[in-house]
Design an enzyme around this catalytic site. Structure first.
Site, PDB file in Angstrom:
ATOM      1  N   CYS A 182       1.702  -4.491  -1.391  1.00 48.35           N
ATOM      2  CA  CYS A 182       0.537  -3.863  -0.749  1.00 48.35           C
ATOM      3  C   CYS A 182       0.205  -4.487   0.604  1.00 48.35           C
ATOM      4  CB  CYS A 182      -0.693  -3.902  -1.642  1.00 48.35           C
ATOM      5  SG  CYS A 182      -1.967  -2.807  -0.967  1.00 48.35           S
ATOM      6  N   ALA A 330       2.228   0.475  -5.792  1.00 51.96           N
ATOM      7  CA  ALA A 330       2.303   1.223  -7.054  1.00 51.96           C
ATOM      8  C   ALA A 330       2.741   2.659  -6.788  1.00 51.96           C
ATOM      9  CB  ALA A 330       0.945   1.202  -7.756  1.00 51.96           C
ATOM     10  N   CYS A 364      -0.268   3.637   1.083  1.00 48.73           N
ATOM     11  CA  CYS A 364      -1.152   2.488   1.157  1.00 48.73           C
ATOM     12  C   CYS A 364      -2.572   2.997   1.441  1.00 48.73           C
ATOM     13  CB  CYS A 364      -0.665   1.570   2.275  1.00 48.73           C
ATOM     14  SG  CYS A 364      -1.629   0.068   2.361  1.00 48.73           S
TER      15      CYS A 364
HETATM   16  C1  UQ1 Z   1      -0.100   7.005  -6.190  1.00 52.42           C
HETATM   17  O1  UQ1 Z   1       0.711   7.833  -6.621  1.00 52.42           O
HETATM   18  C2  UQ1 Z   1      -0.409   5.853  -6.982  1.00 52.42           C
HETATM   19  O2  UQ1 Z   1       0.157   5.689  -8.213  1.00 52.42           O
HETATM   20  C3  UQ1 Z   1      -0.624   5.846  -9.336  1.00 52.42           C
HETATM   21  C4  UQ1 Z   1      -1.281   4.901  -6.499  1.00 52.42           C
HETATM   22  O3  UQ1 Z   1      -1.527   3.785  -7.236  1.00 52.42           O
HETATM   23  C5  UQ1 Z   1      -2.738   3.542  -7.792  1.00 52.42           C
HETATM   24  C6  UQ1 Z   1      -1.890   5.065  -5.208  1.00 52.42           C
HETATM   25  O4  UQ1 Z   1      -2.672   4.206  -4.781  1.00 52.42           O
HETATM   26  C7  UQ1 Z   1      -1.588   6.230  -4.412  1.00 52.42           C
HETATM   27  C8  UQ1 Z   1      -2.264   6.404  -3.095  1.00 52.42           C
HETATM   28  C9  UQ1 Z   1      -0.701   7.173  -4.896  1.00 52.42           C
HETATM   29  C10 UQ1 Z   1      -0.366   8.407  -4.080  1.00 52.42           C
HETATM   30  C11 UQ1 Z   1      -1.097   9.614  -4.596  1.00 52.42           C
HETATM   31  C12 UQ1 Z   1      -1.735  10.551  -3.869  1.00 52.42           C
HETATM   32  C13 UQ1 Z   1      -2.409  11.682  -4.548  1.00 52.42           C
HETATM   33  C14 UQ1 Z   1      -1.833  10.478  -2.395  1.00 52.42           C
END
Ligand code: UQ1
Length: 437
Positions: A182, A330, A364
């Site tokens: 991150c 993630a 991010c």
């Molecule tokens: C994402 O897929 C994801 O996985 C669960 C995250 O982790 C918590 C995220 O922070 C983000 C931004 C995504 C991307 C998903 C979208 C809808 C932009």
């Protein structure tokens, strides 16, 4: 420890390896983090009970994307924590031990107690190691006198504690030179701290400074421009090519070494602080960097599109421990899990299905204040934005904040860890059909 072990025993389907458990599995997954569980959920369902083992020593699973919110006092740590027994896929066998070595020529993993697990297929999803010890004086200083880190569950709550007590002086926020998970988190907490200090009425007495070992505030130009504007408008000083090399806890000083090729390269500067948020250097776990699976940098050497190991075809990797040359998040692990599962299953089942290809997608969510967020989404391979929604995600948006703070945490627990969320590619087809941004 006792509580979560009894939780395991209460759950009829979660299985903890006992001495009578087999030491050979169709698939061994190293790591019970987000990527490992996403893969193990789908594969254990598909291959049946007893076919998949997950090697994971910790009895707690953390949803790490929430740590910035915890550090800023916007969410309790409890929201980011679940007993490992509750998130382990019911058809998988939890081998509660650390991996100590991998012998891919013999298709075996050695555990911390010296026992061996044999596998037909291996997925390495071990994450990345925090290396606080790489900064002189930091292990002793951490957790005391205003030094905290959102990256460590043991110290993330101290970020908020120290920020609540801060009244004046320098607040420093660091970003190291190594690859990290991150890459936005080191600066997000600077903006949330700025807001907190304003709310407390002490903002003018505190000098907020971001020190990055890198030469840019963000890797992708579109979001770098956005974050430079945010930093400037919020009065956060940005210092580039400045690598934290030492912390003197008793003296409350941080020493930075100038990187890059300029005339001052190699020069060190010592700065006093009242508050210091540290992003530690990170490195691959030793059992991986010393294994035949590693590339020269110690990461698991996989093909960037197929996620299959370049030398051992029955080995795959995803997430922070992999060599995939994209930003470690993630969201990246979710998108990688789709490709990995497809390619591994077609290899196991001999379906001959065309290979799925990972395009370097990562995201991010750069939280900049309560209800404001720049939702960076891009390919780490092309360096180009790849946004899910039709609006310009480089702009700070309340929708992006709501999505990240309230929706995605539920998606993580209820879908990603269960193997059913593999990134927003399907949503993008409807929400941004022309992919114009
Ligand atoms: C994402 O897929 C994801 O996985 C669960 C995250 O982790 C918590 C995220 O922070 C983000 C931004 C995504 C991307 C998903 C979208 C809808 C932009």
């Amino acid at each position: 420890m006792f509580a979560s072990r009894s939780a395991v025993l209460r759950r009829p389907c979660a299985r903890l390896m006992s001495s009578a458990a087999p030491s050979s599995y169709k698939l061994v997954v190293i790591g019970g983090g987000a990527g490992g569980l996403a893969v193990a959920s789908t594969l254990s369902e598909r291959l049946g009970r007893g076919a998949v083992a997950v090697v994971e020593p910790s009895d707690v699973h953390y949803q790490q994307p929430l740590f910035t919110f915890v550090g800023a006092g916007l969410k309790p740590l409890a929201d980011a924590r679940r007993p490992m027994a509750d998130v382990m896929p019911p058809d998988a066998t939890w081998v509660r031990s650390a991996a100590a070595a991998v012998d891919p020529a013999a298709n075996a993993v050695t555990l911390a107690d010296g026992s061996r697990l044999a596998y037909d297929y291996l997925v390495v999803a071990a994450g990345i190691q925090l290396d606080f010890g790489a900064v002189r004086g930091l292990p002793e200083a951490l957790g005391k006198n205003g030094v905290a880190s959102n990256y460590s569950p043991a110290h993330v709550q101290q970020t908020f504690e120290f920020l609540q007590r801060l009244r004046h002086g320098n607040a420093l926020f660091t970003m190291p030179a190594t690859p990290i998970k991150c890459a936005g988190a080191p600066q997000k907490i600077a903006y949330l701290a700025e807001e907190l200090l304003r709310e407390r009425g002490v903002r003018d007495a505190v000098d907020i400074r971001y020190y990055s070992a890198l030469g840019k505030i963000f890797g992708v130009d579109k979001y770098a421009a956005a974050m430079s504007r945010v930093a400037e408008s919020r009065g956060v000083g940005v210092n580039l090519f400045q690598d934290l090399v030492a912390v003197d806890g008793p003296a409350n000083t941080a020493t930075f070494k100038q990187l890059g090729s300029g005339p001052d390269a190699g020069r060190t500067t010592t700065v006093s602080y009242e508050f210091l948020h540290v992003t530690p250097p990170m490195k691959p776990f030793d059992f991986l960097s010393s294994s035949p699976l590693a590339n020269a940098a110690g990461f698991v050497d996989v093909h960037p599109h197929s996620l299959q190991h370049v030398r051992f075809p029955n080995v795959y990797s995803l997430g922070d421990c992999s060599s995939l040359p994209t930003s470690k998040t993630a969201a990246a692990a979710a998108a990688q899990s789709r490709v990995l599962k497809h390619n591994l299953l077609s290899q196991i089942e001999g379906s001959g299905a065309p290979a799925a290809e990972y395009d370097g997608y990562t995201s991010c969510p750069l939280v900049t204040a309560k209800h404001k967020l720049v939702l960076a989404e891009f390919s780490g391979y092309s360096g180009k934005p790849h946004e899910t929604f039709f609006f310009n995600q480089a702009n700070e948006h309340a929708f992006s904040y709501w999505l990240t703070a309230d929706v995605l945490p539920e998606v993580y627990w209820k879908s990603m860890l269960k193997g059913t969320w593999c990134g927003p590619a399907t949503i993008r087809k409807f929400a941004n059909p022309t992919s114009s941004n």
